[in-house]
Design a protein around this motif. Structure first.
Motif, PDB file in Angstrom:
ATOM      1  N   ALA A  90      30.958  -9.190 -13.364  1.00 50.41           N
ATOM      2  CA  ALA A  90      30.704  -8.233 -12.287  1.00 50.41           C
ATOM      3  C   ALA A  90      31.810  -8.233 -11.235  1.00 50.41           C
ATOM      4  O   ALA A  90      31.877  -7.333 -10.413  1.00 50.41           O
ATOM      5  CB  ALA A  90      29.361  -8.553 -11.627  1.00 50.41           C
ATOM      6  N   CYS A  91      32.679  -9.251 -11.263  1.00 49.17           N
ATOM      7  CA  CYS A  91      33.647  -9.419 -10.175  1.00 49.17           C
ATOM      8  C   CYS A  91      35.063  -9.073 -10.626  1.00 49.17           C
ATOM      9  O   CYS A  91      35.623  -8.052 -10.231  1.00 49.17           O
ATOM     10  CB  CYS A  91      33.574 -10.849  -9.661  1.00 49.17           C
ATOM     11  SG  CYS A  91      34.587 -11.167  -8.217  1.00 49.17           S
ATOM     12  N   LYS A  92      35.635  -9.912 -11.488  1.00 48.26           N
ATOM     13  CA  LYS A  92      36.975  -9.692 -12.072  1.00 48.26           C
ATOM     14  C   LYS A  92      38.063  -9.513 -11.026  1.00 48.26           C
ATOM     15  O   LYS A  92      39.104  -8.934 -11.289  1.00 48.26           O
ATOM     16  CB  LYS A  92      36.960  -8.454 -12.996  1.00 48.26           C
ATOM     17  CG  LYS A  92      36.084  -8.599 -14.224  1.00 48.26           C
ATOM     18  CD  LYS A  92      36.832  -9.203 -15.391  1.00 48.26           C
ATOM     19  CE  LYS A  92      35.910  -9.308 -16.611  1.00 48.26           C
ATOM     20  NZ  LYS A  92      36.438 -10.223 -17.609  1.00 48.26           N
ATOM     21  N   GLN A 126      36.895 -21.941  -6.250  1.00 53.54           N
ATOM     22  CA  GLN A 126      35.891 -20.917  -6.535  1.00 53.54           C
ATOM     23  C   GLN A 126      36.326 -19.563  -5.989  1.00 53.54           C
ATOM     24  O   GLN A 126      37.191 -19.473  -5.116  1.00 53.54           O
ATOM     25  CB  GLN A 126      34.539 -21.307  -5.957  1.00 53.54           C
ATOM     26  CG  GLN A 126      34.563 -21.483  -4.441  1.00 53.54           C
ATOM     27  CD  GLN A 126      33.191 -21.788  -3.878  1.00 53.54           C
ATOM     28  OE1 GLN A 126      32.318 -22.219  -4.595  1.00 53.54           O
ATOM     29  NE2 GLN A 126      33.006 -21.549  -2.599  1.00 53.54           N
ATOM     30  N   CYS A 127      35.720 -18.524  -6.550  1.00 54.36           N
ATOM     31  CA  CYS A 127      36.045 -17.171  -6.122  1.00 54.36           C
ATOM     32  C   CYS A 127      35.527 -16.960  -4.701  1.00 54.36           C
ATOM     33  O   CYS A 127      34.361 -17.197  -4.421  1.00 54.36           O
ATOM     34  CB  CYS A 127      35.398 -16.176  -7.076  1.00 54.36           C
ATOM     35  SG  CYS A 127      35.500 -14.472  -6.519  1.00 54.36           S
ATOM     36  N   PRO A 128      36.387 -16.503  -3.782  1.00 53.12           N
ATOM     37  CA  PRO A 128      35.926 -16.320  -2.399  1.00 53.12           C
ATOM     38  C   PRO A 128      34.957 -15.147  -2.236  1.00 53.12           C
ATOM     39  O   PRO A 128      34.322 -15.018  -1.191  1.00 53.12           O
ATOM     40  CB  PRO A 128      37.227 -16.082  -1.621  1.00 53.12           C
ATOM     41  CG  PRO A 128      38.208 -15.618  -2.624  1.00 53.12           C
ATOM     42  CD  PRO A 128      37.818 -16.222  -3.935  1.00 53.12           C
ATOM     43  N   ARG A 129      34.860 -14.292  -3.259  1.00 55.41           N
ATOM     44  CA  ARG A 129      33.974 -13.127  -3.114  1.00 55.41           C
ATOM     45  C   ARG A 129      32.597 -13.366  -3.695  1.00 55.41           C
ATOM     46  O   ARG A 129      31.592 -13.030  -3.081  1.00 55.41           O
ATOM     47  CB  ARG A 129      34.609 -11.907  -3.775  1.00 55.41           C
ATOM     48  CG  ARG A 129      35.557 -11.197  -2.852  1.00 55.41           C
ATOM     49  CD  ARG A 129      36.788 -10.732  -3.596  1.00 55.41           C
ATOM     50  NE  ARG A 129      37.855 -10.395  -2.681  1.00 55.41           N
ATOM     51  CZ  ARG A 129      39.122 -10.700  -2.896  1.00 55.41           C
ATOM     52  NH1 ARG A 129      39.478 -11.360  -3.969  1.00 55.41           N
ATOM     53  NH2 ARG A 129      40.050 -10.357  -2.044  1.00 55.41           N
ATOM     54  N   CYS A 130      32.517 -13.940  -4.917  1.00 55.30           N
ATOM     55  CA  CYS A 130      31.195 -14.125  -5.517  1.00 55.30           C
ATOM     56  C   CYS A 130      30.850 -15.597  -5.659  1.00 55.30           C
ATOM     57  O   CYS A 130      29.806 -15.934  -6.221  1.00 55.30           O
ATOM     58  CB  CYS A 130      31.116 -13.419  -6.868  1.00 55.30           C
ATOM     59  SG  CYS A 130      32.164 -14.151  -8.120  1.00 55.30           S
ATOM     60  N   GLN A 131      31.709 -16.503  -5.146  1.00 55.52           N
ATOM     61  CA  GLN A 131      31.471 -17.951  -5.141  1.00 55.52           C
ATOM     62  C   GLN A 131      31.368 -18.531  -6.547  1.00 55.52           C
ATOM     63  O   GLN A 131      30.886 -19.649  -6.713  1.00 55.52           O
ATOM     64  CB  GLN A 131      30.193 -18.329  -4.355  1.00 55.52           C
ATOM     65  CG  GLN A 131      29.956 -17.580  -3.057  1.00 55.52           C
ATOM     66  CD  GLN A 131      31.117 -17.606  -2.087  1.00 55.52           C
ATOM     67  OE1 GLN A 131      31.879 -18.548  -2.069  1.00 55.52           O
ATOM     68  NE2 GLN A 131      31.292 -16.567  -1.313  1.00 55.52           N
ATOM     69  N   ARG A 162      42.158 -15.456 -11.084  1.00 56.83           N
ATOM     70  CA  ARG A 162      41.274 -14.315 -11.362  1.00 56.83           C
ATOM     71  C   ARG A 162      39.878 -14.826 -11.660  1.00 56.83           C
ATOM     72  O   ARG A 162      39.698 -15.814 -12.375  1.00 56.83           O
ATOM     73  CB  ARG A 162      41.792 -13.537 -12.574  1.00 56.83           C
ATOM     74  CG  ARG A 162      41.002 -12.273 -12.870  1.00 56.83           C
ATOM     75  CD  ARG A 162      41.782 -11.443 -13.869  1.00 56.83           C
ATOM     76  NE  ARG A 162      41.158 -10.155 -14.112  1.00 56.83           N
ATOM     77  CZ  ARG A 162      40.522  -9.871 -15.248  1.00 56.83           C
ATOM     78  NH1 ARG A 162      40.408 -10.785 -16.199  1.00 56.83           N
ATOM     79  NH2 ARG A 162      40.008  -8.665 -15.434  1.00 56.83           N
ATOM     80  N   CYS A 163      38.923 -14.150 -11.082  1.00 53.09           N
ATOM     81  CA  CYS A 163      37.528 -14.498 -11.300  1.00 53.09           C
ATOM     82  C   CYS A 163      37.118 -13.967 -12.670  1.00 53.09           C
ATOM     83  O   CYS A 163      37.362 -12.813 -12.988  1.00 53.09           O
ATOM     84  CB  CYS A 163      36.682 -13.872 -10.197  1.00 53.09           C
ATOM     85  SG  CYS A 163      34.946 -14.246 -10.341  1.00 53.09           S
ATOM     86  N   LYS A 164      36.495 -14.835 -13.488  1.00 53.56           N
ATOM     87  CA  LYS A 164      36.136 -14.406 -14.845  1.00 53.56           C
ATOM     88  C   LYS A 164      34.718 -13.870 -14.925  1.00 53.56           C
ATOM     89  O   LYS A 164      34.222 -13.559 -16.001  1.00 53.56           O
ATOM     90  CB  LYS A 164      36.312 -15.589 -15.807  1.00 53.56           C
ATOM     91  CG  LYS A 164      37.785 -15.943 -16.037  1.00 53.56           C
ATOM     92  CD  LYS A 164      37.917 -17.142 -16.934  1.00 53.56           C
ATOM     93  CE  LYS A 164      39.379 -17.543 -17.095  1.00 53.56           C
ATOM     94  NZ  LYS A 164      39.495 -18.905 -17.616  1.00 53.56           N
TER      95      LYS A 164
HETATM   96 ZN   LIG Z   1      34.347 -13.451  -8.254  1.00 52.71          ZN
END
Ligand SMILES: [Zn+2]
Length: 336
Positions: A61-63, A31-36, A56-58
């Protein structure tokens, strides 16, 4: 139990990266460490760090991109993951930070920092350990003063000669203020141990230490020290050393004394320790004892597994686990 097949991994950076990759996402969702968000995909690699997978987070809002090391204890290190794996291995073989610096070819300050981060990560396994069943207890005093660097770095100006306290220490019990804090070991007959550094050996301190380390209602075997005899909440029995009584049937504290005979040479490796870092050293020794069925590499794997958890890593960097070990101020605030 042989270490050699593990060591072979260390000679190849890509194998190490794959090993860290496996450990990072084992039992943990990608999972994305910034937005989970779990909506992530691979996003190339780094040409200067082969084998390090980038994602890469898809999420719209994050990307943001991230990799196997983002948010972990190894994040942002200029040294390779090989250095980290070997450092953790050496730490479990009870190397000092200076020895580690020499073996790894890193600066002494780097290895010192790594040692404490990794010790903190190891302590995440020991935070809420409480013993039950039949528990032995014993106490020991260790000379621990103000060793260490000045807060602004560099050599600490003492303004006096070394005191040579080992040679002129007083007989009897020590005290934190006299640079000789007490340690209490709790050893369960089932195998687990808890070792605490305490400020003194008064009834209040020992009661507090016992409440933290041993479940109420357990059976407790100690020597005849009055602080143990005043303990409440346990089925207590003791042997009287002054009457040359060391075991009475099942009642003895030989395991606790044996533990100290292992602890003393362990602490000697560090050539004098500060009383502020004493709980950290004891906590790590406790980790090594509680995981003694594993070989050093398997212990290192446990530590790395914790170090690759961002939640543990952020606390380990600030030394939060060691600070928590000084639980409820066993060492600092027994004045009241
Ligand atoms: Zn993210």
């Amino acid at each position: 139990m042989a270490v050699l097949p593990y060591i072979h991994h260390l000679f190849n950076l890509e194998t190490c990266q794959a090993y860290i990759h496996r450990l990072r996402w084992k039992d943990r969702p990608l999972q994305c460490p910034r937005c989970q968000s779990h909506h992530v995909g691979p996003w190339g690699a780094y040409h200067y760090q082969p084998g390090l997978q980038r994602y890469r987070c898809k999420e719209k809002a994050c990307k943001r991109t991230f990799n196997d090391l983002t948010g972990t204890l190894l994040d942002g290190s200029k040294r390779s993951v090989m250095h980290w794996i070997l450092a953790t291995f050496l730490l479990c073989l009870s190397c000092s930070s200076r020895r580690m610096a020499r073996e790894l070819g890193v600066h002494g300050r780097t290895s010192y920092r790594w040692c404490w981060w990794l010790r903190n990560a190891a302590l995440s396994y020991e935070m809420h350990r409480q013993l039950e069943g039949t528990v032995e207890a014993d106490d020991l005093y260790h000379t621990a003063g103000h060793k260490g660097q000045a807060t602004h770095g560099g050599k600490k100006v003492l303004g006096r000669r070394a005191r040579g306290r080992r040679k002129k220490r007083e007989p009897g019990r020590g005290h934190y203020d006299k640079d000789r804090p007490a340690m209490i070991a709790w050893v369960s007959r089932q195998g687990a141990v808890v070792i605490q550094a305490t400020r003194d050996f008064t009834v209040q301190t020992v009661q507090k230490a016992a409440d933290l380390a041993v479940q109420a209602g357990s059976r407790l075997y100690t020597d005849s020290a009055s602080s143990y005899r005043a303990l409440k909440g346990y089925a207590h029995d003791f042997v009287n050393h002054t009457k040359k009584e060391y075991a009475r049937g099942d009642v003895h504290e030989n395991r606790a004394e044996c533990l100290f005979s292992l602890l003393k040479p362990y602490l000697r490796i560090f050539r004098g320790i500060s009383k502020t870092t004493l709980p950290g050293y004891l906590g790590f020794f406790q980790f090594l004892r509680n995981f003694r069925q594993l070989n050093a590499f398997e212990q290192a794997e446990r530590i790395l597994y914790a170090a690759l958890d961002p939640a543990v890593a952020s606390r380990a960097r600030t030394g939060d686990f060691v600070r928590c070990l000084d639980h409820c101020g066993l060492l600092q605030t027994a004045r009241n």
